[in-house]
Motif scaffolding. Structure first.
Motif, PDB file in Angstrom:
ATOM      1  N   ALA A  11       1.100   0.610  22.084  1.00 29.21           N
ATOM      2  CA  ALA A  11       0.347  -0.178  21.100  1.00 29.21           C
ATOM      3  C   ALA A  11       0.330   0.508  19.745  1.00 29.21           C
ATOM      4  CB  ALA A  11      -1.081  -0.412  21.597  1.00 29.21           C
ATOM      5  N   ALA A  12       0.249   1.845  19.730  1.00 29.73           N
ATOM      6  CA  ALA A  12       0.251   2.578  18.460  1.00 29.73           C
ATOM      7  C   ALA A  12       1.542   2.318  17.690  1.00 29.73           C
ATOM      8  CB  ALA A  12       0.084   4.077  18.728  1.00 29.73           C
ATOM      9  N   ILE A  13       2.663   2.251  18.398  1.00 25.41           N
ATOM     10  CA  ILE A  13       3.959   2.035  17.752  1.00 25.41           C
ATOM     11  C   ILE A  13       4.058   0.621  17.194  1.00 25.41           C
ATOM     12  CG2 ILE A  13       6.448   1.853  18.183  1.00 25.41           C
ATOM     13  CD1 ILE A  13       6.106   4.174  20.195  1.00 25.41           C
ATOM     14  N   VAL A  14       3.734  -0.393  18.000  1.00 20.94           N
ATOM     15  CA  VAL A  14       3.887  -1.769  17.513  1.00 20.94           C
ATOM     16  C   VAL A  14       2.877  -2.075  16.407  1.00 20.94           C
ATOM     17  CG1 VAL A  14       4.832  -2.559  19.719  1.00 20.94           C
ATOM     18  CG2 VAL A  14       2.391  -2.814  19.292  1.00 20.94           C
ATOM     19  N   ASP A  15       1.670  -1.526  16.514  1.00 21.47           N
ATOM     20  CA  ASP A  15       0.656  -1.749  15.488  1.00 21.47           C
ATOM     21  C   ASP A  15       1.108  -1.169  14.155  1.00 21.47           C
ATOM     22  OD1 ASP A  15      -2.175  -2.547  14.776  1.00 21.47           O
ATOM     23  OD2 ASP A  15      -2.289  -0.407  14.323  1.00 21.47           O
ATOM     24  N   THR A  16       1.629   0.048  14.169  1.00 21.61           N
ATOM     25  CA  THR A  16       2.076   0.704  12.941  1.00 21.61           C
ATOM     26  C   THR A  16       3.291   0.001  12.352  1.00 21.61           C
ATOM     27  OG1 THR A  16       1.246   2.824  13.771  1.00 21.61           O
ATOM     28  CG2 THR A  16       2.816   2.892  11.948  1.00 21.61           C
ATOM     29  N   TYR A  17       4.253  -0.341  13.202  1.00 19.73           N
ATOM     30  CA  TYR A  17       5.471  -1.011  12.730  1.00 19.73           C
ATOM     31  C   TYR A  17       5.140  -2.339  12.051  1.00 19.73           C
ATOM     32  CZ  TYR A  17       9.831  -3.707  12.996  1.00 19.73           C
ATOM     33  OH  TYR A  17      10.913  -4.498  12.707  1.00 19.73           O
ATOM     34  N   ASP A  18       4.312  -3.147  12.685  1.00 21.60           N
ATOM     35  CA  ASP A  18       4.007  -4.451  12.108  1.00 21.60           C
ATOM     36  C   ASP A  18       3.203  -4.306  10.819  1.00 21.60           C
ATOM     37  OD1 ASP A  18       4.147  -7.450  12.571  1.00 21.60           O
ATOM     38  OD2 ASP A  18       1.987  -7.169  12.259  1.00 21.60           O
ATOM     39  N   ALA A  19       2.305  -3.328  10.771  1.00 19.66           N
ATOM     40  CA  ALA A  19       1.536  -3.101   9.546  1.00 19.66           C
ATOM     41  C   ALA A  19       2.459  -2.676   8.406  1.00 19.66           C
ATOM     42  CB  ALA A  19       0.460  -2.047   9.786  1.00 19.66           C
ATOM     43  N   MET A  20       3.406  -1.797   8.686  1.00 20.89           N
ATOM     44  CA  MET A  20       4.309  -1.320   7.640  1.00 20.89           C
ATOM     45  C   MET A  20       5.210  -2.434   7.106  1.00 20.89           C
ATOM     46  SD  MET A  20       5.525   2.572   8.553  1.00 20.89           S
ATOM     47  CE  MET A  20       6.262   2.225  10.138  1.00 20.89           C
ATOM     48  N   THR A  21       5.574  -3.393   7.956  1.00 23.07           N
ATOM     49  CA  THR A  21       6.490  -4.461   7.542  1.00 23.07           C
ATOM     50  C   THR A  21       5.758  -5.697   7.045  1.00 23.07           C
ATOM     51  OG1 THR A  21       6.645  -5.197   9.863  1.00 23.07           O
ATOM     52  CG2 THR A  21       8.337  -3.675   9.071  1.00 23.07           C
ATOM     53  N   SER A  22       4.469  -5.569   6.761  1.00 19.83           N
ATOM     54  CA  SER A  22       3.656  -6.692   6.270  1.00 19.83           C
ATOM     55  C   SER A  22       3.077  -6.353   4.898  1.00 19.83           C
ATOM     56  CB  SER A  22       2.502  -6.989   7.241  1.00 19.83           C
ATOM     57  OG  SER A  22       2.978  -7.271   8.538  1.00 19.83           O
ATOM     58  N   ASP A  23       3.011  -7.359   4.028  1.00 22.19           N
ATOM     59  CA  ASP A  23       2.352  -7.176   2.732  1.00 22.19           C
ATOM     60  C   ASP A  23       0.855  -7.022   2.935  1.00 22.19           C
ATOM     61  OD1 ASP A  23       4.477  -7.300   0.839  1.00 22.19           O
ATOM     62  OD2 ASP A  23       4.646  -9.455   1.207  1.00 22.19           O
ATOM     63  N   ARG A  24       0.276  -6.050   2.241  1.00 21.67           N
ATOM     64  CA  ARG A  24      -1.163  -5.824   2.279  1.00 21.67           C
ATOM     65  C   ARG A  24      -1.682  -5.764   0.859  1.00 21.67           C
ATOM     66  NH1 ARG A  24      -3.711  -7.051   4.953  1.00 21.67           N
ATOM     67  NH2 ARG A  24      -5.089  -5.509   5.861  1.00 21.67           N
ATOM     68  N   PRO A  25      -2.979  -5.996   0.632  1.00 21.21           N
ATOM     69  CA  PRO A  25      -3.509  -5.976  -0.741  1.00 21.21           C
ATOM     70  C   PRO A  25      -3.292  -4.640  -1.434  1.00 21.21           C
ATOM     71  CG  PRO A  25      -5.092  -6.959   0.783  1.00 21.21           C
ATOM     72  CD  PRO A  25      -3.993  -6.387   1.632  1.00 21.21           C
ATOM     73  N   TYR A  26      -3.233  -3.559  -0.653  1.00 20.18           N
ATOM     74  CA  TYR A  26      -3.138  -2.236  -1.249  1.00 20.18           C
ATOM     75  C   TYR A  26      -1.721  -1.670  -1.280  1.00 20.18           C
ATOM     76  CZ  TYR A  26      -3.957  -1.613   3.765  1.00 20.18           C
ATOM     77  OH  TYR A  26      -3.922  -1.754   5.132  1.00 20.18           O
TER      78      TYR A  26
END
Length: 404
Positions: free
Chosen positions: A275-290
């Motif tokens: 879960a740590a890997i998929v959570d980080t990967y998807d967060a990195m490949t998504s636009d975020r406000p910051y």
């Protein structure tokens, strides 16, 4: 003495010193290791190894008379059964499965939104409502693994929380299937991943999306979403141990620098490490406000660099094999200067996928789309991949050119 033997001849107590395959072709991180048990042998067989070399001075040698013949017969029967199951699985085109996946993502996102609103209002969170849609997601990945996860990666900024939940669930299903996990375990993994961030409902939304650095006290509040989420779920839902592990451990890190419990290595469950890997990967490949999204291939390189520190190195390699070095939907630049979109991945050659050439980078204009298999030595006039590219940099719509 170094002896080369068939992988089917391996026995517990032998010491492997050479796998005779490139590291990109499998998920085994270590090159030299003892064989622990028969399950360890099965894992090597499942990874597709044919021959290995053993060191008979560091481990057992082949005995003069051994049960290898009986083992081989059993293995052949197992392989035959597996192939029969695969043959029965329905084969669906990528285009058809993507259309189904789009509807499924919409359905799953709506359900997650309903559960988040229930949590915010202090009502019961009925996680069991997600079980049917999780089952459909597993069926989608089985039919065509290149449809659901790449499509789920494309998110709307104002719906990130729910669409991130769905995207990470799709990823962990594909990841778990690549690991050979049975469907009941995939269901538990996916359910936990869909619910892992429900604790955000107890935190000020402005704090979760605010650009810039957080103070130490503010970061502590954000970290509290893990235990807040479990409290919300435990009050109304009976989750499996695997699902609970995903909720509690998806921010733990392999080197012990994560939260909330600073667990390290194998103290973190397999579910938590995945879960740590998929959570980080998807967060990195998504636009975020910051911060803006980065390309999937760059995200994978960063994950690989962090293997052994933040993440389980063996699982990182397995995840790279799951999504490909250039995941489906990635925009890539070829040696000819053309740009193409990755359409399919070759598991035996992750560096040379099938791409659809759509654009000439030098002339900055679209060309007639053409499908090119980069693994073929004949018929490829575009060369190999030079780099992964950002759609925005070239003014190309990622939605328009996703594989169909």
């Amino acid at each position: 003495m170094i002896r080369k033997i068939s992988v089917h001849e391996l026995l517990p107590g032998m010491y492997v010193v050479d796998l005779h395959r490139r590291w990109l072709d499998h998920s085994i991180w270590r090159r030299r290791f003892p064989i622990r048990d028969q399950a360890h042998v099965q894992k090597l067989i499942a990874e597709g190894f044919k021959d290995v070399s053993i060191d008979t001075e560091r481990g057992l040698d082949l005995p003069p008379v051994s049960p290898i013949a009986r083992i081989n017969v059993v293995e052949k029967k197992i392989e035959t059964l597996v192939e029969a199951v695969r043959a029965r699985q329905p084969k669906v085109s990528l285009g058809e499965e993507r259309r189904r996946a789009a509807r499924l993502i919409h359905e799953a996102s709506g359900m997650v939104t309903d559960l988040v609103l229930a949590a915010q209002a202090g009502r019961d969170v009925d996680a069991a409502r997600l079980e049917p849609v999780v089952g459909k997601m597993i069926e989608s990945v089985i039919r065509n693994p290149d449809a659901l996860a790449p499509l789920a990666r494309l998110k709307r900024m104002d719906a990130y929380a729910t669409e991130h939940a769905v995207a990470t669930s799709a990823l962990i299903i594909a990841f778990g299937q690549q690991q050979g996990m049975p469907q009941p375990e995939l269901e538990k993994l996916a359910l936990g991943t869909m619910l892992k961030d429900i604790g955000h409902s107890a935190i000020d939304a402005k704090l979760m999306t605010r650009p810039g650095s957080l103070s130490k006290s503010e970061f502590s509040v954000v970290q509290s979403h893990v235990e807040e989420g479990l409290a919300v779920l435990e009050a109304t839902t009976r989750l499996s141990e695997t699902s609970v592990a995903v909720v509690l451990e998806h921010h733990e890190r392999y080197n012990g620098c994560g939260y909330p419990y600073r667990m390290a290595g194998d103290e973190i469950s397999l579910a938590g490490r995945m879960a740590a890997i998929v959570d980080t990967y998807d967060a990195m490949t998504s636009d975020r406000p910051y911060r803006p999204a980065i390309s999937p291939s760059l995200a994978l390189r960063q994950l690989f660099d962090q293997g052994g520190s933040d993440f389980d190195p063996e699982l990182v390699l397995a995840f790279v094999r799951t999504v490909g070095i250039y995941p489906v939907g990635t925009l890539v630049k070829l040696e000819s200067g053309h740009l193409g979109v990755v359409e399919r991945i070759h598991q035996d050659n992750l560096l040379a996928p099938v791409v659809r050439v759509i654009f000439h980078g030098g002339r900055r204009q679209y060309v007639a789309p053409v499908e090119v298999d980069l693994s073929r030595k004949i018929g490829n006039h575009y060369g190999q991949i030079v780099s992964a590219e950002d759609y925005e940099r070239w003014g190309i719509s990622p939605l328009r050119w996703q594989p169909v």
